[in-house]
Design an enzyme around this catalytic site. Sequence first.
Site, mmCIF file in Angstrom:
data_model
loop_
_atom_site.group_PDB
_atom_site.id
_atom_site.type_symbol
_atom_site.label_atom_id
_atom_site.label_comp_id
_atom_site.label_asym_id
_atom_site.label_seq_id
_atom_site.Cartn_x
_atom_site.Cartn_y
_atom_site.Cartn_z
ATOM 1 N N CYS A 68 -0.479 4.119 2.170
ATOM 2 C CA CYS A 68 -0.286 3.940 3.619
ATOM 3 C C CYS A 68 1.176 4.140 4.015
ATOM 4 C CB CYS A 68 -0.692 2.535 4.070
ATOM 5 S SG CYS A 68 -2.113 1.869 3.249
ATOM 6 N N ASP A 69 2.096 3.591 3.240
ATOM 7 C CA ASP A 69 3.488 3.507 3.686
ATOM 8 C C ASP A 69 4.454 4.425 2.940
ATOM 9 O OD1 ASP A 69 2.653 1.525 5.414
ATOM 10 O OD2 ASP A 69 3.053 -0.087 3.989
ATOM 11 N N CYS A 80 0.841 -1.210 0.000
ATOM 12 C CA CYS A 80 0.000 0.000 0.000
ATOM 13 C C CYS A 80 0.868 1.250 0.000
ATOM 14 C CB CYS A 80 -0.924 -0.026 1.218
ATOM 15 S SG CYS A 80 -1.930 1.463 1.345
#
Length: 304
Positions: A134-135, A131
């Site tokens: 997200c990261d 992701c």
Amino acid sequence: MYYDIIVIGAGPAGMTAAIYARRAAKTVLVLEAVNYGGQILNTPDIENYPVEAHISGFDFAAKVYEQAKALGAEFVFEKAVGICEEDGKKVVVTTKNRYEAGAVILATGSENRKLGLEDEDKLVGRGVSYCATCDGNFYRKKVVAVVGGGNTALEDALFLSDLAEKVYLIHRRDSFRGEETNVNRLKEKGNVEFVYHANVTRLIAEKRLKAIEITDKLDGSVRTIELNGLFVAVGRVPENQNFASLVKLDDSGYVVAGEDCHTSCEGIFVAGDNRTKTLRQLVTATADGAMAATEAVKYINNIG
Ligand code: NAP
């Protein structure tokens, strides 16, 4: 506890189904294993959904969730592990409870496909991610690679190219499944290197991922790329295993259904990316939610 309709999965398809079912005055429970939003949470900028030219997946999901809640849909965060039939009702079994319903809508979506490499699971959170939204922030001014050739890989590479020092985009062919617009945008970036005809064949790590080995599919040559992060975006697999005994799945694990969203089991409907279809997009997921709920309402009204 009895509900007219239980929706399994709180992605765009499931939450749209909840909106339609509530507007038909049915009681609705939405069961979700993790968090509402589903796969769209991974999309930083949605540009192909009518009305808003730009909206983040997170904001989109939050708006649909608020809309469904305001209409009276109940959300419970428990993983559904099976469905059985008792006295003409559907019983949805979760990891904690049992809920009865007149009809069920499977809107479970799909999960990330893995590369299947040694230590891939161990390195999640230590250099391997599925992701970018997200990261990605952990890789500011670092070197990353994205593997895949679909829309997710292209969008991830675009997103990361604004943060990272360098982005390798590794694809096993030389033409992309994803939208040409995004391929062209990536070609204009100064820090994106396209690596075609290549498979990632080894993850090299000490405590964290520090390099990958890629193998050229045409001549078999092997190259090592030193990097800080690898973003895997090689597609998704449908999350239907828990319902395989009740509804017919195709060879790839998708619930077999047409545009009416009926499954092989009466009273169980399917909506979104986990059904057989040719176009898996946000707009087709929400369309499925509307259709599945409408058919579920008809079904309940007929049996009631
Ligand atoms: P996808 O379209 O299925 O693409 C997966 C990519 O990964 C393909 O290019 C495939 O290569 C490659 N691949 C598969 N297995 C691999 C492996 N083992 N090793 C290396 N490469 C592998 O998946 P996606 O990008 O996650 O998208 C899923 C669906 O969501 C699509 O329908 C997509 O259009 C949609 N989506 C839409 C948006 C949007 O509209 N904004 C955003 C994201 C996703 P090949 O091409 O060679 O098969």
